[in-house]
Design a protein around this motif. Structure first.
Motif, PDB file in Angstrom:
ATOM      1  N   ARG A 252     -43.292 -14.364  -5.576  1.00 49.75           N
ATOM      2  CA  ARG A 252     -43.706 -14.366  -6.986  1.00 49.75           C
ATOM      3  C   ARG A 252     -43.674 -15.757  -7.611  1.00 49.75           C
ATOM      4  NH1 ARG A 252     -39.620 -10.171  -9.381  1.00 49.75           N
ATOM      5  NH2 ARG A 252     -40.084  -9.102  -7.452  1.00 49.75           N
ATOM      6  N   SER A 253     -43.474 -16.774  -6.776  1.00 49.60           N
ATOM      7  CA  SER A 253     -43.361 -18.136  -7.332  1.00 49.60           C
ATOM      8  C   SER A 253     -44.728 -18.668  -7.771  1.00 49.60           C
ATOM      9  CB  SER A 253     -42.756 -19.074  -6.280  1.00 49.60           C
ATOM     10  OG  SER A 253     -43.660 -19.218  -5.198  1.00 49.60           O
ATOM     11  N   ILE A 254     -44.704 -19.454  -8.848  1.00 45.14           N
ATOM     12  CA  ILE A 254     -45.921 -20.144  -9.301  1.00 45.14           C
ATOM     13  C   ILE A 254     -45.858 -21.540  -8.665  1.00 45.14           C
ATOM     14  CG2 ILE A 254     -47.224 -20.919 -11.359  1.00 45.14           C
ATOM     15  CD1 ILE A 254     -46.999 -17.859 -11.218  1.00 45.14           C
ATOM     16  N   ASN A 255     -46.278 -21.598  -7.377  1.00 41.34           N
ATOM     17  CA  ASN A 255     -46.083 -22.857  -6.639  1.00 41.34           C
ATOM     18  C   ASN A 255     -47.238 -23.836  -6.862  1.00 41.34           C
ATOM     19  OD1 ASN A 255     -48.104 -22.401  -4.318  1.00 41.34           O
ATOM     20  ND2 ASN A 255     -46.873 -20.518  -4.310  1.00 41.34           N
ATOM     21  N   ASP A 256     -46.906 -25.109  -6.733  1.00 44.25           N
ATOM     22  CA  ASP A 256     -47.866 -26.183  -7.037  1.00 44.25           C
ATOM     23  C   ASP A 256     -49.113 -26.121  -6.161  1.00 44.25           C
ATOM     24  OD1 ASP A 256     -46.173 -27.044  -8.959  1.00 44.25           O
ATOM     25  OD2 ASP A 256     -45.271 -28.671  -7.780  1.00 44.25           O
ATOM     26  N   GLU A 257     -48.926 -25.738  -4.915  1.00 42.46           N
ATOM     27  CA  GLU A 257     -50.070 -25.683  -3.994  1.00 42.46           C
ATOM     28  C   GLU A 257     -51.119 -24.688  -4.501  1.00 42.46           C
ATOM     29  OE1 GLU A 257     -51.261 -24.558   0.586  1.00 42.46           O
ATOM     30  OE2 GLU A 257     -49.147 -24.435   0.008  1.00 42.46           O
ATOM     31  N   GLU A 258     -50.643 -23.502  -4.930  1.00 39.89           N
ATOM     32  CA  GLU A 258     -51.572 -22.480  -5.438  1.00 39.89           C
ATOM     33  C   GLU A 258     -52.150 -22.903  -6.789  1.00 39.89           C
ATOM     34  OE1 GLU A 258     -53.996 -19.313  -5.761  1.00 39.89           O
ATOM     35  OE2 GLU A 258     -52.894 -19.828  -3.951  1.00 39.89           O
ATOM     36  N   VAL A 259     -51.321 -23.503  -7.637  1.00 35.69           N
ATOM     37  CA  VAL A 259     -51.787 -23.952  -8.961  1.00 35.69           C
ATOM     38  C   VAL A 259     -52.923 -24.965  -8.805  1.00 35.69           C
ATOM     39  CG1 VAL A 259     -51.138 -25.283 -11.036  1.00 35.69           C
ATOM     40  CG2 VAL A 259     -49.624 -23.462 -10.201  1.00 35.69           C
ATOM     41  N   LYS A 261     -55.266 -25.049  -6.813  1.00 37.78           N
ATOM     42  CA  LYS A 261     -56.558 -24.417  -6.486  1.00 37.78           C
ATOM     43  C   LYS A 261     -57.172 -23.740  -7.714  1.00 37.78           C
ATOM     44  CE  LYS A 261     -54.734 -23.136  -1.935  1.00 37.78           C
ATOM     45  NZ  LYS A 261     -54.238 -21.979  -1.167  1.00 37.78           N
ATOM     46  N   ARG A 262     -56.456 -23.761  -8.835  1.00 37.82           N
ATOM     47  CA  ARG A 262     -56.874 -22.988 -10.005  1.00 37.82           C
ATOM     48  C   ARG A 262     -57.113 -23.890 -11.213  1.00 37.82           C
ATOM     49  NH1 ARG A 262     -54.970 -17.386  -9.874  1.00 37.82           N
ATOM     50  NH2 ARG A 262     -54.386 -16.914  -7.718  1.00 37.82           N
ATOM     51  N   TRP A 263     -57.807 -23.367 -12.218  1.00 38.94           N
ATOM     52  CA  TRP A 263     -57.930 -24.047 -13.511  1.00 38.94           C
ATOM     53  C   TRP A 263     -56.615 -23.799 -14.247  1.00 38.94           C
ATOM     54  CZ3 TRP A 263     -62.388 -22.879 -17.583  1.00 38.94           C
ATOM     55  CH2 TRP A 263     -62.210 -23.714 -18.700  1.00 38.94           C
ATOM     56  N   ASP A 264     -55.900 -24.860 -14.528  1.00 43.57           N
ATOM     57  CA  ASP A 264     -54.605 -24.737 -15.216  1.00 43.57           C
ATOM     58  C   ASP A 264     -54.858 -24.677 -16.722  1.00 43.57           C
ATOM     59  OD1 ASP A 264     -52.070 -24.890 -16.229  1.00 43.57           O
ATOM     60  OD2 ASP A 264     -51.399 -26.491 -14.875  1.00 43.57           O
ATOM     61  N   MET A 265     -54.676 -23.489 -17.306  1.00 48.47           N
ATOM     62  CA  MET A 265     -54.954 -23.274 -18.735  1.00 48.47           C
ATOM     63  C   MET A 265     -53.663 -23.011 -19.521  1.00 48.47           C
ATOM     64  SD  MET A 265     -58.487 -21.032 -18.435  1.00 48.47           S
ATOM     65  CE  MET A 265     -59.135 -21.441 -20.061  1.00 48.47           C
ATOM     66  N   ARG A 266     -52.528 -23.464 -18.954  1.00 48.50           N
ATOM     67  CA  ARG A 266     -51.235 -23.157 -19.577  1.00 48.50           C
ATOM     68  C   ARG A 266     -51.037 -23.831 -20.924  1.00 48.50           C
ATOM     69  NH1 ARG A 266     -47.451 -24.004 -14.299  1.00 48.50           N
ATOM     70  NH2 ARG A 266     -48.963 -25.693 -14.015  1.00 48.50           N
ATOM     71  N   LYS A 352     -48.364 -17.251 -15.319  1.00 49.38           N
ATOM     72  CA  LYS A 352     -48.927 -16.154 -14.509  1.00 49.38           C
ATOM     73  C   LYS A 352     -50.257 -16.580 -13.881  1.00 49.38           C
ATOM     74  CE  LYS A 352     -45.868 -12.907 -15.509  1.00 49.38           C
ATOM     75  NZ  LYS A 352     -45.083 -12.144 -14.540  1.00 49.38           N
ATOM     76  N   PHE A 353     -50.492 -16.064 -12.656  1.00 53.63           N
ATOM     77  CA  PHE A 353     -51.792 -16.257 -12.018  1.00 53.63           C
ATOM     78  C   PHE A 353     -52.768 -15.215 -12.565  1.00 53.63           C
ATOM     79  CE2 PHE A 353     -49.417 -18.032  -8.125  1.00 53.63           C
ATOM     80  CZ  PHE A 353     -49.593 -19.338  -8.568  1.00 53.63           C
ATOM     81  N   THR A 354     -53.963 -15.687 -12.937  1.00 51.72           N
ATOM     82  CA  THR A 354     -54.956 -14.784 -13.513  1.00 51.72           C
ATOM     83  C   THR A 354     -56.336 -15.040 -12.911  1.00 51.72           C
ATOM     84  OG1 THR A 354     -54.997 -16.350 -15.363  1.00 51.72           O
ATOM     85  CG2 THR A 354     -53.908 -14.246 -15.763  1.00 51.72           C
ATOM     86  N   PHE A 355     -57.215 -14.070 -13.127  1.00 51.90           N
ATOM     87  CA  PHE A 355     -58.631 -14.210 -12.777  1.00 51.90           C
ATOM     88  C   PHE A 355     -59.350 -14.160 -14.120  1.00 51.90           C
ATOM     89  CE2 PHE A 355     -61.093 -13.275  -8.690  1.00 51.90           C
ATOM     90  CZ  PHE A 355     -62.184 -14.020  -9.105  1.00 51.90           C
ATOM     91  N   SER A 356     -60.152 -15.175 -14.420  1.00 51.17           N
ATOM     92  CA  SER A 356     -60.622 -15.320 -15.804  1.00 51.17           C
ATOM     93  C   SER A 356     -62.137 -15.393 -15.939  1.00 51.17           C
ATOM     94  CB  SER A 356     -60.009 -16.584 -16.427  1.00 51.17           C
ATOM     95  OG  SER A 356     -58.602 -16.537 -16.337  1.00 51.17           O
ATOM     96  N   ILE A 377     -52.107 -19.195 -16.414  1.00 49.99           N
ATOM     97  CA  ILE A 377     -51.956 -19.196 -17.885  1.00 49.99           C
ATOM     98  C   ILE A 377     -50.487 -19.049 -18.271  1.00 49.99           C
ATOM     99  CG2 ILE A 377     -54.257 -18.166 -18.232  1.00 49.99           C
ATOM    100  CD1 ILE A 377     -52.538 -15.557 -19.097  1.00 49.99           C
ATOM    101  N   HIS A 378     -50.233 -19.239 -19.557  1.00 50.05           N
ATOM    102  CA  HIS A 378     -48.895 -19.039 -20.121  1.00 50.05           C
ATOM    103  C   HIS A 378     -49.092 -18.352 -21.476  1.00 50.05           C
ATOM    104  CE1 HIS A 378     -44.594 -20.144 -20.746  1.00 50.05           C
ATOM    105  NE2 HIS A 378     -44.957 -20.055 -22.020  1.00 50.05           N
ATOM    106  N   SER A 379     -48.718 -17.081 -21.558  1.00 51.58           N
ATOM    107  CA  SER A 379     -48.891 -16.344 -22.824  1.00 51.58           C
ATOM    108  C   SER A 379     -47.820 -16.791 -23.823  1.00 51.58           C
ATOM    109  CB  SER A 379     -48.779 -14.838 -22.585  1.00 51.58           C
ATOM    110  OG  SER A 379     -48.768 -14.156 -23.820  1.00 51.58           O
ATOM    111  N   ASP A 380     -48.293 -17.172 -25.028  1.00 52.90           N
ATOM    112  CA  ASP A 380     -47.366 -17.668 -26.065  1.00 52.90           C
ATOM    113  C   ASP A 380     -46.731 -16.545 -26.877  1.00 52.90           C
ATOM    114  OD1 ASP A 380     -47.983 -20.592 -25.785  1.00 52.90           O
ATOM    115  OD2 ASP A 380     -49.997 -19.840 -26.225  1.00 52.90           O
ATOM    116  N   ARG A 381     -47.398 -15.384 -26.877  1.00 48.41           N
ATOM    117  CA  ARG A 381     -46.931 -14.338 -27.801  1.00 48.41           C
ATOM    118  C   ARG A 381     -47.473 -12.991 -27.341  1.00 48.41           C
ATOM    119  NH1 ARG A 381     -45.746 -10.956 -31.837  1.00 48.41           N
ATOM    120  NH2 ARG A 381     -45.637 -11.732 -33.976  1.00 48.41           N
ATOM    121  N   ARG A 382     -46.655 -11.974 -27.497  1.00 43.80           N
ATOM    122  CA  ARG A 382     -47.098 -10.613 -27.226  1.00 43.80           C
ATOM    123  C   ARG A 382     -47.259  -9.902 -28.574  1.00 43.80           C
ATOM    124  NH1 ARG A 382     -44.503  -4.858 -26.211  1.00 43.80           N
ATOM    125  NH2 ARG A 382     -46.516  -3.877 -26.600  1.00 43.80           N
TER     126      ARG A 382
END
Length: 717
Positions: A252-259, A261-266, A352-356, A377-382
């Motif tokens: 469940r880690s948010i590891n740098d290698e996987e990040v 490969k993705r658009w970082d929208m955090r 969190k890893f997402t498909f956007s 992504i990183h959700s700021d508020r629920r």
């Protein structure tokens, strides 16, 4: 004299027809077996020489009409390819009679309870059709071609002073009791609710034989009845241990290698808006203003496909379930809790890893650019829907500016969608307030407001655009790429006509000239009935005139939404088709070729079928809770609205709590009542009093049957 001879031959002919029916009934008990005339004579108990002569004559008549065929001299078999045979799915009603749905036929074929043979609910059957007394087409079951299930829920009744018993099931599910021999009780006692497995049904036996494989508990108890609902539809309520273990092992880690490969929208403002009792958050929205004045809106969906990989037991289990099941007091998830409520859930203040699906929109909600792919992504508020609604109404509170921009854009998109022919069914859903023991202490209706519509519009946008991206190239030509679509066929014209005729009695008009006019008429009708006594009834009838939405690889469009291409992409935590859509989209983004269509179609059919079962289970759980709630109101009087009419009675719904009860015609003692299908009414033969769909009536609650999930009402004058 000649007249007499004619009379005798007619009588003889009638006698041979009777014997023919007996022969067919006997031969159909094992329709693949070959019989000689002696076996047939013995089988129907026609044993003396005169009777055997009649059997031979009847066999010749059956052969001449191609009901049977001669395999070799003096040996016969049922002709399963005779004219008038059809194949379809059998559906029983509470009376034990049934209807067979045959693909390509407009009307279902009626099967009387005495002609259902050994068919059970949902079986694929071969039937022979005939016209009975010059009326509509009827049929008889010749053979069960495919059993849909062998496990059933029922109550064990042990026969006193004997070492056997019977499991009595709901008549709609199985129209006969199941015999349980000694040693097959599985620890169950007399009166227990159980799951029984049917082991065999020998030709000629009145009852099938079975064994009890699970004891559910005492009938009427809350847990027993909820587990019974799940067992009734073959829905599991816990995960196998190895599946739970497999889920626990997930990285469940948010590891740098996987990040990388993705658009970082955090760093972009992101939040979720969900019901207050939600535990799995599978979608989030991000928003930022671009330098050119446009808005970048991200629709972020939990990237379940990153964690659930094809070929694993976790994926197999998710596919078998195909959907989460939402009962009144619990959710039976498609994925183990560690995934659905933790790893994949877009919880606030967690990466969190997402498909956007990311869109650039101008102030008028026109799409200027779009992008699809994997993100972090990183959700700021629920937010709950209520909190988001408060910001829309008051323009106060944190993130109110962002929520109001999204609301404004959503309203423009919604108005355009309706203008293009979308139909706005906005039915309020019944919900229960439960105490700590899951007892219903109150009923309320979930009503969609602006905050609900806001989320709905952006989910619809993502679903539509993902579907178009796969199905059309940049020039707008069709790609022929295999994809899983959510399709909704045009309504049945005959049902629309009867809806138009019926609503005209209330003064409403409908224009059925073309598809667009139908959509406009339906929207106007749904708008005009809002808040009126007939609202619920007309909404129900309008819904019934619609086709059912299903999953398919054929993009026939979505009538209700007015979209040519539409898929489910936005809820992969709780729907397997969305997971298929994610995998296919990524496959195409990686430049992959179109995969095998037949394989995806098979999965689409399975998902549609599981969705139907889940919806039935959800409906049963609501009925159970309504009956439980109404138990406290036995003897009380309510104002209700007639919500359904049938030959044996009519249903009345109590608007303030949605509970529905039956009034049997035999209990109306002031007159003899007859059913009129065209006007959805029953009327008194002597005094002409009518009870029609939509009428308001005073009723008293006389019975609440928790096991049958049924309320009985009585008319109060």
């Amino acid at each position: 004299m000649p007249k007499k001879r004619k009379y005798i031959s007619q009588k003889n002919d009638h006698k041979l027809q009777e014997i023919g029916r007996l022969i067919l009934r006997f031969m159909n008990e094992n329709s693949t077996k070959i019989y000689n005339y002696k076996q047939i004579s013995d089988g129907i108990d026609y044993k003396n020489p005169r009777q055997r002569e009649l059997v031979i004559q009847a066999l010749h008549k059956l052969q001449a009409s191609e009901r049977i065929k001669e395999t070799e001299k003096g040996k016969y078999i049922v002709n399963l390819n005779i004219k008038g045979t059809l194949t379809g799915i059998i559906d029983f009603n509470q009376s034990g009679n049934a209807y067979v749905n045959v693909e390509g036929l407009e009307d279902d074929i009626f099967i009387h309870s005495k002609n259902v043979k050994d068919a059970l609910q949902g079986d694929k059957v071969l039937i022979v059709t005939y016209t009975y007394k010059g009326k509509k087409l009827e049929g008889s079951v010749l053979e069960v071609l495919e059993r849909t299930r062998t496990e059933f829920v029922g109550t064990l009744q042990v026969v006193a002073h004997k070492d056997f018993g019977f499991v009595v099931c709901d008549k709609k599910t199985i129209n006969t009791d199941i015999f349980i021999p000694k040693g097959k009780f599985g620890g169950a006692e007399d009166g227990d609710k159980v799951v029984v497995k049917m082991t065999e049904w020998r030709p000629g036996d009145k009852n099938p034989e079975g064994e009890i494989i699970q004891v559910l508990g005492a009938p009427g108890e809350h847990e027993t009845e909820i587990h019974s609902i799940l067992a009734e539809y073959g829905l599991p309520y816990k995960f196998p241990e190895e599946v739970e273990k497999d889920a626990d092992k997930i990285d469940r880690s948010i590891n740098d290698e996987e990040v990388s490969k993705r658009w970082d929208m955090r760093g972009i403002t992101t939040f979720t808006i969900d019901p207050k009792d939600a535990k799995d958050f599978d979608d989030a929205l991000s928003i930022r203003k671009l330098e050119n004045g446009n808005w970048e809106i991200g629709v972020h969906i939990a990237d379940v496909s990153h964690y659930v990989v094809p070929g694993t037991i976790l994926d197999d289990e998710a596919y078998q379930r195909a959907t989460s099941v939402y009962l009144v007091d619990r959710v039976v998830p498609m994925l183990p809790e560690v995934l659905s409520n933790d790893v994949c859930s877009l919880r606030p203040n967690e990466d969190k890893f997402t498909f956007s699906a990311v869109f650039e929109l101008d102030e008028d909600a026109n799409i200027k650019k779009q992008w699809f792919g994997r993100t972090v992504i990183h959700s700021d508020r629920r937010f709950t829907y209520e909190e988001a609604q408060e910001r829309i109404e008051t323009k106060q509170g944190d993130y109110q500016e962002e929520i109001n921009v999204l609301d404004k854009l959503a309203k423009i998109m919604r108005a355009e969608r309706i203008r293009q022919g979308a139909i706005t069914f906005d039915r309020s859903e019944v919900r229960f307030n439960l105490d700590e023991n899951n007892e219903p202490i109150g009923v309320y209706f979930k009503i969609s407001k602006d905050s609900n519509h806001l989320i709905e519009e952006f989910m619809l946008l993502a679903n539509k655009k993902v579907s178009e991206f796969v199905s059309l190239n940049k020039k707008g030509d069709i790609t022929q790429n295999t994809f899983i679509y959510r399709v909704h066929d045009d309504p049945d014209p005959a049902k629309l006509e009867s809806l138009r005729d019926f609503v005209s009695t209330f003064g409403y008009k409908m224009n059925l000239a073309n598809t667009k006019k139908v959509a406009e008429s339906l929207n106007k009708l749904l708008h005009d009935v809002k808040g009126k006594g007939e609202e619920n009834m007309i909404e129900t009838l309008a819904m019934r005139s619609m086709s059912k939405a299903v999953y398919s690889t054929e993009p026939i469009g979505h009538y209700g939404l007015g979209f040519e291409y539409y898929s489910h992409f936005t809820s992969p935590i709780r729907r397997y088709p969305d997971l298929i859509a994610h995998r296919l989209l990524q496959h195409y983004l990686d430049g992959g070729k179109s995969p095998n269509k037949a394989e995806i179609e098979e999965k689409a059919k399975h998902c549609s079928s599981m969705e139907r079962l889940a919806a039935d289970a959800e409906r049963d759980s609501i009925k159970f809770m309504q009956v439980k709630f109404m138990e406290k109101h036995l003897g009380e009087t309510f104002t209700g609205v007639i919500s359904g009419v049938a030959e044996f009675g009519f249903w009345v719904e109590i608007p303030e709590n949605g509970a529905e009860g039956l009034i049997k015609l035999r209990d109306l003692v002031d007159d003899s009542y007859s059913y009129d299908a065209k006007t959805h009414a029953v009327y008194g033969m002597r005094h002409g009093k009518r009870y029609q769909l939509g009428d308001q009536v005073q009723i008293k609650v006389v019975k609440a049957n928790l096991i049958q999930k049924q309320l009985d009402f009585k008319i109060v004058e």
